[in-house]
Design an enzyme around this catalytic site. Sequence first.
Site: not given
Length: 484
Positions: A231, A261, A293-294, A301, A344, A349, A359
Amino acid sequence: MRFPKVSPKKCFFLVLCFAVLVLLVFNLRDRELSSKTARPVYNRDEFQVEYNNQDSAKDESPFTTDGTGSDRSKKDDTVLDARYQLDEFPPHSLNELTFGERPWYFSNGVRYPKPVRRNRKTNKRNARLLPSETQRGDRITNQLMFVPPNYDAIKRKGKLKTILLYNGLGPWNVKAGRDVFLNSKCPVSTCSISAAREKAAMADLILFKDHYIPPAVPRSARQIYMMYFLECPYHTQHVKFPDVFNWTATYRTDSDVVAPYEKWEYFDPRIRQVEQDHNYALNKTRKVAWFVSNCGARNGRLQYAHELQKHIQVDIYGACGTYKCSRSTAEKCFEILDRDYKFYLAFENSNCKDYITEKFFVNALNRNILPIVMGARPEDYEASSPQKSYIHVDEFASPRELAEYLNILDRNDELYNSYFKWKGTGEFINTYFWCRICAMLHDEASFQKPKGYEDINDWWRGPGVCTNGSWRNFRARKDAISEE
């Protein structure tokens, strides 16, 4: 019968005229042939490929994708090596790589590297594997195509390099032993994985994932400690121990072993755009979608998306919006994206250097939809993505300005489709993390005299690595401070 007398001067003149005539004929013939087989000339600046790097010292040849370095003189450049030593030949002298010529890490690629050559003057291997050896690119393909000069002798000895996973096998989803190296068909496979902490003193490399726990046994002088962070800095451990780590493995391109990633690679770096026979805007009636979801990301954002909603249709799915699509039917959700939406929001995050996750790569680029990105710096996306495959929010002064441009794209199918011309020019390759570590452990330059991070926190989370706002505002603040 007497022959007429011919003076030596006349003889010389006739021979000279004949020779000039012959040379003229051959010259005209060569020009005709060359015009039929002329190759287009490509600007070197049109693409960046590590093995075409010209930043090395004059007496050291760059690293090639087949694991070899060039020590030939320019006189030999008339012969094209069958192994395509890309560092020796400029881009315009290459043919488009076919399946059989693609390196082994591509799908259906079969070209494996040979042991790297040594520089004649310095006796060092001709390969750029570490951040200190080049600042261009992530060196992933260099490491994938690296085989040490003395690898044949290493294999004959039968001695394996041991990689100890100090956090256990579970977080890595691998088995102890050599399976991962043999099954992956690594060019350098003489390594073994272990999770036995009691044997830490004998390991060649100890790999820590996300957390550092000091081993209870003394550390060998030739032992490499490596930290892997998955992360971004906001969500990883502060390491309180200085002068511990020799190598890093993160998504950052200045890591010793870059672990992104996803990794995009062109089949032929000269060909980055091709005409498409598909209209990606066809029958799409909705504009912007976002699965999230966050709702409390520190980079703002969600607030940006809400501001964008004032000027263009933005459908937010999940806990932060009014639209629902269950994770248990994820594929159906993505089918909705492909079928109904043109854009999109691939918003990370956190806004951190090189931080680009699934993402962007999976949710957007793998679909038939145009991603709007927020997270890493604009130059990071440019270096990691297919050419003209996304829109970065920092290209616009405000959400309103971005919405105005998206509305233009919505009305212009040709302009919208121009963002999909990268499709078919390359693929997301397997970066074979374990293969690269094994190869690096057999490199004399990086193993015998391992470098060290005096303070890994300073490197990982120091000034300029992350920002809570936009990168445009970050640069503006930085410029203002420097002018004071």
